[in-house]
Scaffold this active site. Structure first.
Site, PDB file in Angstrom:
ATOM      1  N   ASP A   1      12.298  43.908  -9.361  1.00  0.00           N
ATOM      2  CA  ASP A   1      11.014  43.263  -9.579  1.00  0.00           C
ATOM      3  C   ASP A   1      10.623  42.582  -8.262  1.00  0.00           C
ATOM      4  OD1 ASP A   1       8.829  41.881 -10.977  1.00  0.00           O
ATOM      5  OD2 ASP A   1      10.136  40.115 -10.853  1.00  0.00           O
TER       6      ASP A   1
ATOM      7  N   ASP B   1       7.661  39.697  -7.804  1.00  0.00           N
ATOM      8  CA  ASP B   1       7.265  38.293  -7.891  1.00  0.00           C
ATOM      9  C   ASP B   1       8.366  37.451  -8.535  1.00  0.00           C
ATOM     10  OD1 ASP B   1       3.809  38.079  -7.738  1.00  0.00           O
ATOM     11  OD2 ASP B   1       4.833  39.999  -7.690  1.00  0.00           O
TER      12      ASP B   1
END
Length: 236
Positions: free
Chosen positions: A30, A32
């Protein structure tokens, strides 16, 4: 299955360390709050004077309190309408930082022969730059629509669909595994929010990085103190 504290701030569940990093062939991240230390949509919203409103939706989505991630993202992006493209450049230059230990962990994965994948519910404006900075092999994220130098409040449809949500993250992980000719058991998935759980559940090893409670409770390895390179205490 309850977690075991392997070392201070480092919890394992259902695995027996140490694991051999070279036994894996792919690591998916991922972006953020995982690879980077901000939620980009929240920082863009600050330029519109709507950070608190957007951040509240982001927090609820990451905790899994909003069932429809796509709807939550559309709502947040709609609130960005009118923000200048220059604001994106300012967020990247002034606010975005790699999380501690990220570069060391990515380098260790590459040195062990793993391919690297960034799959994000965020935006290509940032993911393209992070991918280049970390020399990642693959990336998929969403495209903000820009017209006359300003955000329209919409995202651009892509050939694969409209928005990278949890289901799309899982699908991309499995697709890359198939293209590489490997089993999903040979993949590692690293995330922090509820929309990362589908891909983490499909991978052979799931790593939660300073994650939301629901993610910490399901991950095989949870890093709750220190940088991402602490995963190397388990992966040798």
């Amino acid at each position: 299955m309850s977690a075991i504290e392997f070392a201070p701030g480092l919890f394992t569940r259902g695995i027996t360390p140490p694991l051999a990093l070279a036994d894996f062939k792919l690591v998916a991240f991922d972006m953020d709050s995982t690879l980077i230390d901000i939620e980009c949509v929240d920082e863009i919203a600050a330029a519109a004077g709507r950070k608190a409103e957007v951040a509240a939706i982001t927090e609820a989505a990451m905790r899994g309190e909003i069932a429809d991630y796509k709807d939550s993202l559309r709502r947040r992006v709609a609130l960005l309408a009118g923000v200048s493209e220059q604001a994106l450049h300012e967020v990247y230059a002034q606010r975005l930082r790699l999380n501690p230990g990220v570069e060391a962990f990515v380098l260790a994965c590459r040195a062990a022969g793993l391919k690297t994948l960034l799959v994000s519910g965020g935006f290509t404006f940032f993911s393209d730059r992070v991918r280049q900075r970390l020399q990642l092999d693959f990336a998929r994220s969403n495209v903000l629509e820009i017209s006359d130098g300003r955000l329209t409040g919409r995202m651009v449809d892509r050939p694969w669909g409209d928005i990278v949500d949890g289901a799309e993250k899982r699908r991309v992980l499995l697709e890359v595994c198939e293209l590489m000719g490997i089993s999903p058991d040979q993949a590692i998935a690293v995330g922090d929010g509820a929309n990362d759980l589908p891909m983490m559940g499909a991978a052979g090893l799931s790593i939660a990085y300073h994650a939301k409670p629901a993610v910490r409770e399901q991950a095989m390895l949870s890093i709750e103190q220190g940088g991402m390179d602490r995963a190397l205490e388990v992966l040798r």
